[in-house]
Design a protein around this motif. Structure first.
Motif, mmCIF file in Angstrom:
data_model
loop_
_atom_site.group_PDB
_atom_site.id
_atom_site.type_symbol
_atom_site.label_atom_id
_atom_site.label_comp_id
_atom_site.label_asym_id
_atom_site.label_seq_id
_atom_site.Cartn_x
_atom_site.Cartn_y
_atom_site.Cartn_z
ATOM 1 N N ALA A 37 12.992 52.948 26.757
ATOM 2 C CA ALA A 37 13.927 52.870 27.875
ATOM 3 C C ALA A 37 13.292 52.357 29.164
ATOM 4 C CB ALA A 37 14.539 54.242 28.139
ATOM 5 N N VAL A 39 14.254 52.253 33.457
ATOM 6 C CA VAL A 39 14.875 53.195 34.385
ATOM 7 C C VAL A 39 16.148 52.579 34.968
ATOM 8 C CG1 VAL A 39 14.587 54.486 36.541
ATOM 9 C CG2 VAL A 39 12.662 54.245 34.955
ATOM 10 N N TYR A 40 17.215 53.339 34.966
ATOM 11 C CA TYR A 40 18.486 52.884 35.546
ATOM 12 C C TYR A 40 18.332 52.662 37.042
ATOM 13 C CZ TYR A 40 23.225 53.248 37.462
ATOM 14 O OH TYR A 40 24.394 53.025 38.160
ATOM 15 N N LYS A 54 20.044 62.993 27.732
ATOM 16 C CA LYS A 54 18.638 62.732 27.414
ATOM 17 C C LYS A 54 18.021 64.055 26.967
ATOM 18 C CE LYS A 54 14.386 60.672 29.166
ATOM 19 N NZ LYS A 54 13.497 61.646 28.503
ATOM 20 N N ASP A 56 15.233 66.641 25.926
ATOM 21 C CA ASP A 56 13.826 66.875 26.237
ATOM 22 C C ASP A 56 13.148 67.514 25.029
ATOM 23 O OD1 ASP A 56 11.506 66.979 27.680
ATOM 24 O OD2 ASP A 56 12.011 68.830 28.740
ATOM 25 N N ARG A 59 10.121 62.876 20.205
ATOM 26 C CA ARG A 59 10.707 61.713 19.532
ATOM 27 C C ARG A 59 10.358 61.778 18.053
ATOM 28 N NH1 ARG A 59 11.903 56.494 21.831
ATOM 29 N NH2 ARG A 59 13.144 55.324 20.312
ATOM 30 N N GLU A 93 15.584 62.638 18.213
ATOM 31 C CA GLU A 93 14.782 63.591 18.978
ATOM 32 C C GLU A 93 14.790 64.932 18.263
ATOM 33 O OE1 GLU A 93 12.679 63.795 22.870
ATOM 34 O OE2 GLU A 93 13.588 62.174 21.711
ATOM 35 N N MET A 184 21.089 59.060 29.145
ATOM 36 C CA MET A 184 20.651 57.783 28.590
ATOM 37 C C MET A 184 21.842 56.830 28.557
ATOM 38 S SD MET A 184 17.439 58.297 27.950
ATOM 39 C CE MET A 184 17.059 56.793 27.050
ATOM 40 N N HIS A 186 23.042 53.222 26.725
ATOM 41 C CA HIS A 186 22.720 52.321 25.620
ATOM 42 C C HIS A 186 23.745 51.195 25.595
ATOM 43 C CE1 HIS A 186 20.536 52.401 21.506
ATOM 44 N NE2 HIS A 186 20.779 51.163 21.882
ATOM 45 N N ARG A 196 10.521 47.855 25.759
ATOM 46 C CA ARG A 196 11.403 48.266 26.848
ATOM 47 C C ARG A 196 12.301 47.123 27.293
ATOM 48 N NH1 ARG A 196 9.767 53.231 28.474
ATOM 49 N NH2 ARG A 196 7.603 53.775 28.019
ATOM 50 N N LYS A 202 17.208 55.105 31.124
ATOM 51 C CA LYS A 202 17.221 56.546 31.371
ATOM 52 C C LYS A 202 17.643 56.796 32.811
ATOM 53 C CE LYS A 202 12.175 56.616 32.016
ATOM 54 N NZ LYS A 202 10.901 57.224 31.532
ATOM 55 N N LYS A 204 17.733 59.803 35.607
ATOM 56 C CA LYS A 204 17.217 61.129 35.923
ATOM 57 C C LYS A 204 17.221 61.334 37.427
ATOM 58 C CE LYS A 204 13.820 62.641 33.370
ATOM 59 N NZ LYS A 204 12.499 62.811 32.723
#
Length: 287
Positions: A37, A39-40, A54, A56, A59, A93, A184, A186, A196, A202, A204
């Motif tokens: 990913a 970063v947005y 997302k 935590d 993976r 995940e 997230m 997509h 990436r 992502k 946050k």
């Protein structure tokens, strides 16, 4: 005298550690080629993106025969956990619930699986890497496949749409208030490709990423005789000191050379180095 000897020994060890390159791992070469990913960035067009929580956790990549970490190491799950899984790869995940990262990490790191601990984990599947279609097409296939397994510990990640940045931020706030880590995005029209890109983003409330430990810098003052800061290396090759956020226990027994750590930061300098970087934790799922 004992304290002085301890300090001198620690200084010698730290100096040696700075001179030794981070060890290579056989798992590195066998690491799966995963979609990662970016970063947005507020203001990005959201049309065509799916939104999910997302998680935590750790993976997990099912290659059709084995469950592996992002770094390529085999996860020793109980036989029942992966029984009946398909020959095609699954990307997801290994998650123990909100705020339970440490539990997920310790469970998946065991060489001998703890059956009771594994019954607290779920495999949250969010992609089918070998499927040739777009994510819009993969999503339907993924949901059908997971439903066919009829295993409550294997779940397809719920996806939804949002139209505006304001709606996205409102969803993020609700998720974080509930103990979630973030969101997230997509891109529905995208195909699965390693590395990436803006196909996966992502979202946050803070920035975080990972770096490899390449040295131990001796402490001074109240930290004399133990770790002062970690010298870490970014994937770009740039290095910086990471001292904020370390506990007393971590200063006494620092993360080993070659290990990966997660750190938080607020923006970047013009050089690309992070601003206000703070240690979060060691990533045992990366070799």
């Amino acid at each position: 005298m004992l304290q002085r000897r301890r300090v001198l020994t620690w200084l010698a060890w730290a100096a040696w550690s700075l001179a030794v390159p981070a060890p290579a791992s056989a798992a590195d070469a066998d690491a799966p080629a995963l979609l990662l990913a970016q970063v947005y960035r507020p203001g990005m067009a959201l049309h065509g993106y799916w939104v999910s929580e997302k998680y935590d956790g750790v993976r997990g990549y099912w290659d059709g025969q084995r469950l592996r970490t992002r770094g390529g190491e085999v996860v020793n799950a109980p036989a029942w956990f992966t029984a009946g899984w398909p020959a095609q790869p699954l990307d997801g995940e290994l998650w123990a619930g909100r705020g339970q990262f440490a539990q997920a990490q310790s469970t998946t790191a065991r060489q001998t699986p703890d059956d009771a601990a594994w019954r607290q984990l779920r495999f949250m599947v969010f992609d089918l890497p070998a499927h040739g279609g777009s994510f819009d097409e993969r999503l339907g296939a993924l949901q059908t496949l997971v439903a066919s397994l009829q295993q409550p510990w294997v779940q397809a990640v719920p996806q939804q749409r949002v139209a505006t940045d304001a709606a996205l931020q409102a969803l993020l706030a609700r998720t974080v208030r509930g103990g979630g880590e973030g969101l997230m995005l997509h891109r529905g029209a995208s195909h699965y490709r390693a590395g990436r890109s803006d196909d996966l983003l992502k979202v946050k409330t803070h920035d975080d990423t990972e770096a490899r430990v390449v040295g131990h810098i001796p402490g001074q003052g109240k930290h004399a005789g133990r770790l002062g800061a970690l010298l870490v290396e970014m994937p770009s090759g740039q290095r910086f000191k990471l001292g904020t956020g370390l506990t007393d226990a971590e200063r006494e027994s620092p993360p080993p050379l070659g290990s990966w750590v997660t750190y938080r930061f607020r923006g970047q300098h013009a050089s690309g180095l992070p601003r206000f970087a703070s240690f979060v934790r060691v990533r045992h799922d990366r070799p």
